[in-house]
Motif scaffolding. Structure first.
Motif, short mmCIF file in Angstrom:
data_model
loop_
_atom_site.label_atom_id
_atom_site.label_comp_id
_atom_site.label_asym_id
_atom_site.label_seq_id
_atom_site.Cartn_x
_atom_site.Cartn_y
_atom_site.Cartn_z
N GLU A 1 0.83 -1.21 0.00
CA GLU A 1 0.00 0.00 0.00
C GLU A 1 0.86 1.25 0.00
O GLU A 1 0.63 2.19 -0.76
N PHE A 2 1.88 1.26 0.88
CA PHE A 2 2.75 2.43 0.94
C PHE A 2 3.53 2.61 -0.37
O PHE A 2 3.73 3.73 -0.83
N ASP A 3 3.96 1.51 -0.97
CA ASP A 3 4.69 1.59 -2.23
C ASP A 3 3.79 2.15 -3.34
O ASP A 3 4.23 2.99 -4.13
N ALA A 4 2.55 1.69 -3.40
CA ALA A 4 1.62 2.17 -4.43
C ALA A 4 1.33 3.66 -4.23
O ALA A 4 1.29 4.44 -5.19
N ALA A 5 1.13 4.07 -2.97
CA ALA A 5 0.89 5.49 -2.69
C ALA A 5 2.12 6.30 -3.04
O ALA A 5 2.02 7.39 -3.61
N SER A 6 3.29 5.78 -2.75
CA SER A 6 4.54 6.48 -3.05
C SER A 6 4.71 6.69 -4.56
O SER A 6 5.13 7.76 -4.99
N VAL A 7 4.40 5.67 -5.34
CA VAL A 7 4.51 5.81 -6.80
C VAL A 7 3.60 6.94 -7.30
O VAL A 7 4.01 7.79 -8.09
N SER A 8 2.37 6.97 -6.82
CA SER A 8 1.45 8.04 -7.22
C SER A 8 1.97 9.41 -6.81
O SER A 8 1.96 10.35 -7.61
N ILE A 9 2.43 9.52 -5.59
CA ILE A 9 2.93 10.81 -5.09
C ILE A 9 4.16 11.26 -5.88
O ILE A 9 4.26 12.42 -6.28
N GLN A 10 5.09 10.35 -6.12
CA GLN A 10 6.31 10.71 -6.85
C GLN A 10 6.00 11.13 -8.29
O GLN A 10 6.60 12.07 -8.81
N ARG A 11 5.08 10.45 -8.92
CA ARG A 11 4.72 10.85 -10.29
C ARG A 11 3.99 12.19 -10.30
O ARG A 11 4.16 12.98 -11.22
N LEU A 12 3.15 12.43 -9.30
CA LEU A 12 2.51 13.74 -9.18
C LEU A 12 3.56 14.84 -9.04
O LEU A 12 3.48 15.89 -9.69
N ARG A 13 4.56 14.59 -8.21
CA ARG A 13 5.63 15.57 -8.03
C ARG A 13 6.42 15.77 -9.32
O ARG A 13 6.77 16.90 -9.66
N SER A 14 6.68 14.71 -10.05
CA SER A 14 7.40 14.82 -11.32
C SER A 14 6.60 15.62 -12.33
O SER A 14 7.13 16.49 -13.03
N ASN A 15 5.30 15.34 -12.41
CA ASN A 15 4.45 16.07 -13.34
C ASN A 15 4.32 17.54 -12.93
O ASN A 15 4.32 18.43 -13.78
N LEU A 16 4.21 17.79 -11.64
CA LEU A 16 4.13 19.16 -11.16
C LEU A 16 5.40 19.93 -11.52
O LEU A 16 5.34 21.10 -11.91
N ALA A 17 6.55 19.27 -11.42
CA ALA A 17 7.82 19.93 -11.76
C ALA A 17 7.87 20.31 -13.24
O ALA A 17 8.56 21.26 -13.61
N LEU A 18 7.15 19.58 -14.09
CA LEU A 18 7.08 19.95 -15.50
C LEU A 18 6.29 21.23 -15.71
O LEU A 18 6.49 21.95 -16.69
N LEU A 19 5.38 21.53 -14.79
CA LEU A 19 4.49 22.68 -14.93
C LEU A 19 4.92 23.89 -14.10
O LEU A 19 4.71 25.03 -14.50
N GLN A 20 5.48 23.66 -12.94
CA GLN A 20 5.69 24.73 -11.97
C GLN A 20 7.15 24.83 -11.55
O GLN A 20 7.80 23.83 -11.26
N ARG A 21 7.65 26.09 -11.52
CA ARG A 21 9.00 26.35 -11.02
C ARG A 21 8.98 26.32 -9.49
O ARG A 21 7.92 26.34 -8.87
N ASP A 22 10.16 26.34 -8.90
CA ASP A 22 10.27 26.33 -7.44
C ASP A 22 9.64 27.57 -6.80
O ASP A 22 9.21 27.53 -5.65
N ASP A 23 9.58 28.68 -7.56
CA ASP A 23 8.99 29.90 -7.00
C ASP A 23 7.47 29.93 -7.15
O ASP A 23 6.82 30.89 -6.78
N GLY A 24 6.88 28.86 -7.69
CA GLY A 24 5.43 28.75 -7.81
C GLY A 24 4.88 29.22 -9.14
O GLY A 24 3.72 28.97 -9.45
N ALA A 25 5.69 29.90 -9.94
CA ALA A 25 5.24 30.37 -11.25
C ALA A 25 5.29 29.21 -12.25
O ALA A 25 5.92 28.17 -12.00
N LEU A 26 4.61 29.39 -13.38
CA LEU A 26 4.66 28.37 -14.43
C LEU A 26 6.06 28.30 -15.02
O LEU A 26 6.77 29.30 -15.09
N GLN A 27 6.43 27.11 -15.46
CA GLN A 27 7.72 26.94 -16.15
C GLN A 27 7.76 27.83 -17.38
O GLN A 27 6.75 28.05 -18.05
N ASP A 28 8.94 28.36 -17.68
CA ASP A 28 9.11 29.20 -18.86
C ASP A 28 8.78 28.40 -20.11
O ASP A 28 9.10 27.22 -20.22
N GLY A 29 8.13 29.08 -21.06
CA GLY A 29 7.82 28.45 -22.34
C GLY A 29 6.63 27.52 -22.31
O GLY A 29 6.31 26.90 -23.32
N LEU A 30 5.98 27.40 -21.17
CA LEU A 30 4.87 26.46 -21.05
C LEU A 30 3.63 26.95 -21.78
O LEU A 30 2.92 26.18 -22.41
#
Length: 104
Positions: A28-57
């Motif tokens: 269960e923890f592994d499955a939840a971890s996979v979902s959370i990590q992929r959400l974080r990876s996808n979020l990083a494609l959209l959002q910079r560390d300062d909260g703004a959208l990634q440049d060129g998006l």
């Protein structure tokens, strides 16, 4: 890549008393971890560390057609009216220049 849906596989309330299914907990923890990590990876494609959208998006292709039309309308304002004013001013300036030259 789309995030996998997390679906709980085991209902731990069905375990007796102190019985713990460690393998099921890990799964269960592994499955939840996979979902959370992929959400974080996808979020990083959209959002910079300062909260703004990634440049060129955001570009013309990603804008909704109705929004593009409204944006063009707002930015263009009264271009035709301003163009007519500029042409009239240029014509008046040309006339004034010719009058001044002939008065010499």
């Amino acid at each position: 890549m789309q995030v996998p849906t997390y679906t709980r596989r085991k209902d731990f309330t069905q375990d007796d008393g102190d019985q713990t299914d460690h393998a099921a907990l890990n799964a269960e923890f592994d499955a939840a971890s996979v979902s959370i990590q992929r959400l974080r990876s996808n979020l990083a494609l959209l959002q910079r560390d300062d909260g703004a959208l990634q440049d060129g998006l955001v570009n013309a292709d990603t804008l909704h057609p109705a929004f593009k039309a409204e944006l063009i309308k707002q930015l263009s304002g009264n271009i035709d009216g301003k163009l007519n004013e500029a042409q009239a001013a240029a014509s008046a300036a040309t006339t004034a220049a010719k009058t001044a030259k002939s008065a010499e």
